[in-house]
Design an enzyme around this catalytic site. Structure first.
Site, PDB file in Angstrom:
ATOM      1  N   GLY A   1      -7.035   0.614   6.393  1.00  0.00           N
ATOM      2  CA  GLY A   1      -7.521  -0.756   6.628  1.00  0.00           C
ATOM      3  C   GLY A   1      -6.416  -1.688   7.089  1.00  0.00           C
TER       4      GLY A   1
ATOM      5  N   ARG B   1      -6.148 -10.199   5.468  1.00  0.00           N
ATOM      6  CA  ARG B   1      -5.865 -11.367   4.627  1.00  0.00           C
ATOM      7  C   ARG B   1      -4.430 -11.411   4.097  1.00  0.00           C
ATOM      8  NH1 ARG B   1      -9.849 -12.045   0.104  1.00  0.00           N
ATOM      9  NH2 ARG B   1     -10.567  -9.925   0.456  1.00  0.00           N
TER      10      ARG B   1
ATOM     11  N   LYS C   1      -0.607  -3.368   4.773  1.00  0.00           N
ATOM     12  CA  LYS C   1      -0.854  -3.825   3.401  1.00  0.00           C
ATOM     13  C   LYS C   1      -0.331  -2.861   2.338  1.00  0.00           C
ATOM     14  CE  LYS C   1      -5.143  -3.975   1.658  1.00  0.00           C
ATOM     15  NZ  LYS C   1      -6.456  -4.562   1.350  1.00  0.00           N
TER      16      LYS C   1
ATOM     17  N   GLN D   1      -7.157   7.733  11.058  1.00  0.00           N
ATOM     18  CA  GLN D   1      -8.497   7.239  11.352  1.00  0.00           C
ATOM     19  C   GLN D   1      -8.269   6.203  12.451  1.00  0.00           C
ATOM     20  OE1 GLN D   1     -10.145   4.515   8.512  1.00  0.00           O
ATOM     21  NE2 GLN D   1     -12.273   5.001   9.036  1.00  0.00           N
TER      22      GLN D   1
ATOM     23  N   THR E   1     -15.458   2.928   4.838  1.00  0.00           N
ATOM     24  CA  THR E   1     -14.837   3.827   3.853  1.00  0.00           C
ATOM     25  C   THR E   1     -15.406   5.256   3.948  1.00  0.00           C
ATOM     26  OG1 THR E   1     -16.410   2.941   2.236  1.00  0.00           O
ATOM     27  CG2 THR E   1     -14.185   2.044   2.174  1.00  0.00           C
TER      28      THR E   1
ATOM     29  N   GLY F   1     -19.348  -3.905  -4.849  1.00  0.00           N
ATOM     30  CA  GLY F   1     -20.590  -3.139  -4.792  1.00  0.00           C
ATOM     31  C   GLY F   1     -21.172  -3.026  -6.198  1.00  0.00           C
TER      32      GLY F   1
ATOM     33  N   ALA G   1      41.336  -8.585 -12.080  1.00  0.00           N
ATOM     34  CA  ALA G   1      40.446  -9.544 -11.416  1.00  0.00           C
ATOM     35  C   ALA G   1      40.703  -9.593  -9.921  1.00  0.00           C
ATOM     36  CB  ALA G   1      40.658 -10.927 -12.018  1.00  0.00           C
TER      37      ALA G   1
ATOM     38  N   SER H   1      45.840  -7.716 -10.667  1.00  0.00           N
ATOM     39  CA  SER H   1      44.857  -8.641 -10.096  1.00  0.00           C
ATOM     40  C   SER H   1      45.047  -8.784  -8.597  1.00  0.00           C
ATOM     41  CB  SER H   1      45.007 -10.019 -10.739  1.00  0.00           C
ATOM     42  OG  SER H   1      44.677  -9.924 -12.096  1.00  0.00           O
TER      43      SER H   1
ATOM     44  N   SER I   1      50.229  -7.175  -8.891  1.00  0.00           N
ATOM     45  CA  SER I   1      49.218  -8.137  -8.451  1.00  0.00           C
ATOM     46  C   SER I   1      49.437  -8.509  -7.003  1.00  0.00           C
ATOM     47  CB  SER I   1      49.325  -9.419  -9.261  1.00  0.00           C
ATOM     48  OG  SER I   1      49.087  -9.150 -10.594  1.00  0.00           O
TER      49      SER I   1
HETATM   50  C1  UD1 Z   1     -15.098  -1.255  -1.431  1.00  0.00           C
HETATM   51  C2  UD1 Z   1     -16.477  -0.696  -1.809  1.00  0.00           C
HETATM   52  C3  UD1 Z   1     -17.090  -1.606  -2.876  1.00  0.00           C
HETATM   53  C4  UD1 Z   1     -16.164  -1.723  -4.063  1.00  0.00           C
HETATM   54  C5  UD1 Z   1     -14.783  -2.209  -3.620  1.00  0.00           C
HETATM   55  C6  UD1 Z   1     -13.829  -2.150  -4.766  1.00  0.00           C
HETATM   56  C7  UD1 Z   1     -17.344   0.430   0.167  1.00  0.00           C
HETATM   57  C8  UD1 Z   1     -18.293   0.350   1.314  1.00  0.00           C
HETATM   58  N1  UD1 Z   1     -17.304  -0.627  -0.640  1.00  0.00           N
HETATM   59  O1  UD1 Z   1     -15.340  -2.498  -0.794  1.00  0.00           O
HETATM   60  O2  UD1 Z   1     -18.338  -1.066  -3.296  1.00  0.00           O
HETATM   61  O3  UD1 Z   1     -16.728  -2.594  -5.023  1.00  0.00           O
HETATM   62  O4  UD1 Z   1     -14.280  -1.376  -2.573  1.00  0.00           O
HETATM   63  O5  UD1 Z   1     -12.597  -2.717  -4.405  1.00  0.00           O
HETATM   64  O6  UD1 Z   1     -16.709   1.444  -0.026  1.00  0.00           O
HETATM   65  N2  UD1 Z   1     -10.460   1.747   4.459  1.00  0.00           N
HETATM   66  C9  UD1 Z   1     -10.095   2.683   5.410  1.00  0.00           C
HETATM   67  N3  UD1 Z   1     -10.807   2.793   6.558  1.00  0.00           N
HETATM   68  C10 UD1 Z   1     -11.904   2.043   6.796  1.00  0.00           C
HETATM   69  C11 UD1 Z   1     -12.294   1.091   5.832  1.00  0.00           C
HETATM   70  C12 UD1 Z   1     -11.564   0.970   4.673  1.00  0.00           C
HETATM   71  O7  UD1 Z   1      -9.099   3.395   5.209  1.00  0.00           O
HETATM   72  O8  UD1 Z   1     -12.502   2.231   7.867  1.00  0.00           O
HETATM   73  C13 UD1 Z   1      -9.681   1.625   3.228  1.00  0.00           C
HETATM   74  C14 UD1 Z   1      -9.022   0.265   3.084  1.00  0.00           C
HETATM   75  O9  UD1 Z   1      -7.728   0.271   3.674  1.00  0.00           O
HETATM   76  C15 UD1 Z   1      -8.960   0.108   1.567  1.00  0.00           C
HETATM   77  C16 UD1 Z   1     -10.185   0.871   1.088  1.00  0.00           C
HETATM   78  O10 UD1 Z   1     -10.549   1.737   2.136  1.00  0.00           O
HETATM   79  O11 UD1 Z   1      -7.826   0.726   1.025  1.00  0.00           O
HETATM   80  C17 UD1 Z   1     -11.346  -0.040   0.720  1.00  0.00           C
HETATM   81  O12 UD1 Z   1     -11.799  -0.718   1.851  1.00  0.00           O
HETATM   82  P1  UD1 Z   1     -12.250  -2.236   1.808  1.00  0.00           P
HETATM   83  O13 UD1 Z   1     -12.657  -2.620   3.169  1.00  0.00           O
HETATM   84  O14 UD1 Z   1     -11.199  -3.046   1.135  1.00  0.00           O
HETATM   85  O15 UD1 Z   1     -13.546  -2.126   0.877  1.00  0.00           O
HETATM   86  P2  UD1 Z   1     -14.211  -3.304   0.063  1.00  0.00           P
HETATM   87  O16 UD1 Z   1     -14.931  -4.187   0.975  1.00  0.00           O
HETATM   88  O17 UD1 Z   1     -13.227  -3.891  -0.857  1.00  0.00           O
END
Ligand code: UD1
Ligand code: CA
Length: 450
Positions: free
Chosen positions: A14, A18, A25, A76, A82, A141, A363, A388, A406
């Site tokens: 990801g 933010r 990150k 990826q 995810t 979620g 020193a 020193s 020294s």
């Molecule tokens: C996810 C969960 C949510 C849960 C929350 C907890 C999903 C759809 N949602 O949401 O239910 O409550 O985590 O923190 O799984 N990542 C990738 N590739 C991607 C997308 C994400 O590697 O294409 C990685 C991100 O870098 C991160 C992790 O997956 O480390 C979670 O992704 P993020 O987008 O932060 O999920 P949330 O919206 O927080």
């Protein structure tokens, strides 16, 4: 408990928008190491047969940071969700028979106990999710359950008002048979509010296929995910508070623990004393009974029993402070061994050196270890006395029991027991100061009048 082999799949592709950062990150430091190392370390407690890290944003940097770890990095290229991220591990695990455990690189506090619980629950379920009771469920979620069965997970953006009222939330972590997980992921689509392939669709698909999905829970603190600098700072605060409490339990004396900063791997022995405002960078060991005085900074250093360091000392990587040695104020030590009972008490730089047992470094002594291109070694023998303000121009060896005057600039080796004097010889001109001052005062009078 299941004894099947485990493969970890750590999601780290990801963008972390933010964070507002050029650094990916998962590489932002927490407890002195990239945050992904924390998830990796808890995951490694399961003794996985294989670890796959899914990289994407900043993949080059993330892969370089993990180069020393036994992990397979898979890219990826587009971050489609995810579920899509986990599916990228399929080829790397094609010949793997066992459980897959999905971890997030930005969720550093998941405990070894919770992971063990997650795997243990696989005995009765095909898919197990790690959930938690959230104080403020907000964007998490939601777990839709019936008894111990997990029917589905709904993302907050797709939830009905009834579902939004659920406080049992998804940490994001999941365990399932690896081959079964990849098969279920094939069926995941992106027909949802975010247009992403959700890993969270897996439990419902499992349920539909007649498989059993379930959940175990952990504390909300463990599931803290880091998405912004503010959350990172908060996570650092939590990390430090936890480490301080652990250190106190282990028998370390700290008068103001809230001012002491630890790294992920700081090791401190029983009855060591850590005074206020001490900062530990990565890879420091302080043996029991050693004393680190206020305002010192240590990284990559080893401090042995009975040694005293500081106040205001800086130990850099490769600093070995042996039993009973003493490092005083405004002393910097790098790649140097200070042997038993030796003293470097004031205002010195000791780099690329061996200081023998019981030697005394005066020193202002400096090892001139760097010629602009190469680093050179300084050897100071046992019980030698360095006067020193001595400059030790490396490479140079001072024999045991030798002495330097020294202010000497030592460019040649000093034999055992010898006295080295390497400075301009002093000359006293009788009465010259008095005469000079009289002349200057007269000159001042004259300028005033004229
Ligand atoms: C996810 C969960 C949510 C849960 C929350 C907890 C999903 C759809 N949602 O949401 O239910 O409550 O985590 O923190 O799984 N990542 C990738 N590739 C991607 C997308 C994400 O590697 O294409 C990685 C991100 O870098 C991160 C992790 O997956 O480390 C979670 O992704 P993020 O987008 O932060 O999920 P949330 O919206 O927080
Ligand atoms: Ca997240």
């Amino acid at each position: 408990m299941s004894t099947r082999p485990v493969a970890l799949i750590i999601l780290a592709a990801g963008q972390g928008t933010r964070m507002n950062s050029d650094l990916p990150k998962v590489l932002h430091p927490l407890g002195g190491v990239p945050m992904i190392e924390h998830s990796l370390a808890s995951g490694l407690s399961l003794e996985p047969a294989r670890v796959v890290v899914i990289t994407g944003h900043g993949a080059d940097q993330v892969e370089a940071a993990l180069a020393d770890h036994p992990v397979i990095c898979i890219r990826q290229n587009e971050q489609l969700g995810t579920g899509h991220a986990v599916a990228q591990a399929r080829a790397a695990l094609a010949d793997f028979a066992g459980d897959a455990v999905v971890l997030f690189g930005d969720t550093p506090f998941v405990s070894e106990d919770s992971l063990t619980k997650l795997i243990a629950a696989r005995a009765d379920h095909d898919v197990v999710v790690l959930g938690f009771e959230a104080d403020t469920p907000a964007r998490y979620g939601r777990l839709v359950t019936k008894g111990t069965a997990l029917h589905k997970i709904v993302e907050a953006t797709d939830a009905t008002p009834d579902e939004l009222a659920i406080t049992l939330c998804n940490s994001g972590l999941m365990a399932a048979d690896a081959a079964q997980l990849f098969d279920l992921l094939e069926q995941v689509d992106n027909a949802n509010a975010a247009g992403e392939y959700y890993l969270t669709d897996v439990p419902a698909l499992a349920h539909k296929a007649g498989l059993k999905a379930g959940y175990v829970t952990c504390t909300e603190a463990e599931t803290l995910g880091i998405n912004s600098r503010a959350e990172l700072a908060r996570a650092e605060g939590i990390f430090q508070a936890t480490r301080r409490a652990e250190m106190l339990d282990l028998g370390v004396t700290m008068h103001a623990p809230e001012t002491v900063y630890f790294a992920h791997d700081t090791y401190i022995g029983r009855d060591a004393v850590i005074e206020p405002y001490v900062v530990f960078g990565p890879n420091v060991t302080v043996e029991s009974g050693a004393h680190i005085r206020a305002f010192s900074h240590l990284e990559g250093a080893h401090v042995s029993q009975g040694a005293v360091v500081g106040p205001y000392a800086r130990l850099r990587p490769g600093a070995e402070i042996d039993n009973g040695a003493r490092i005083g104020n405004f002393v910097e030590v790098k790649s140097a061994q200070i042997q038993e009972g030796a003293k470097v008490n004031h205002l010195s730089y000791i780099g690329d050196a061996t200081i023998g047992e019981g030697a005394n470094i005066g020193a202002g002594t400096i090892t001139c270890n760097y010629d602009g291109v190469f680093k050179h070694h300084t050897e100071v023998g046992a019980r030698a006395f360095i006067g020193s303000n001595t400059m030790l121009v490396a490479p140079v060896t001072i024999g045991a029991d030798a002495l330097t005057a020294s202010g000497s600039v030592i460019t040649e080796n000093v034999p055992e027991g010898a006295l080295a004097v390497a400075r301009g010889r002093q000359e006293n001109k009788a009465g010259l100061a008095t005469r000079l001052r009289a002349r200057l005062l007269a000159l001042k009078e004259k300028t005033k009048k004229g």
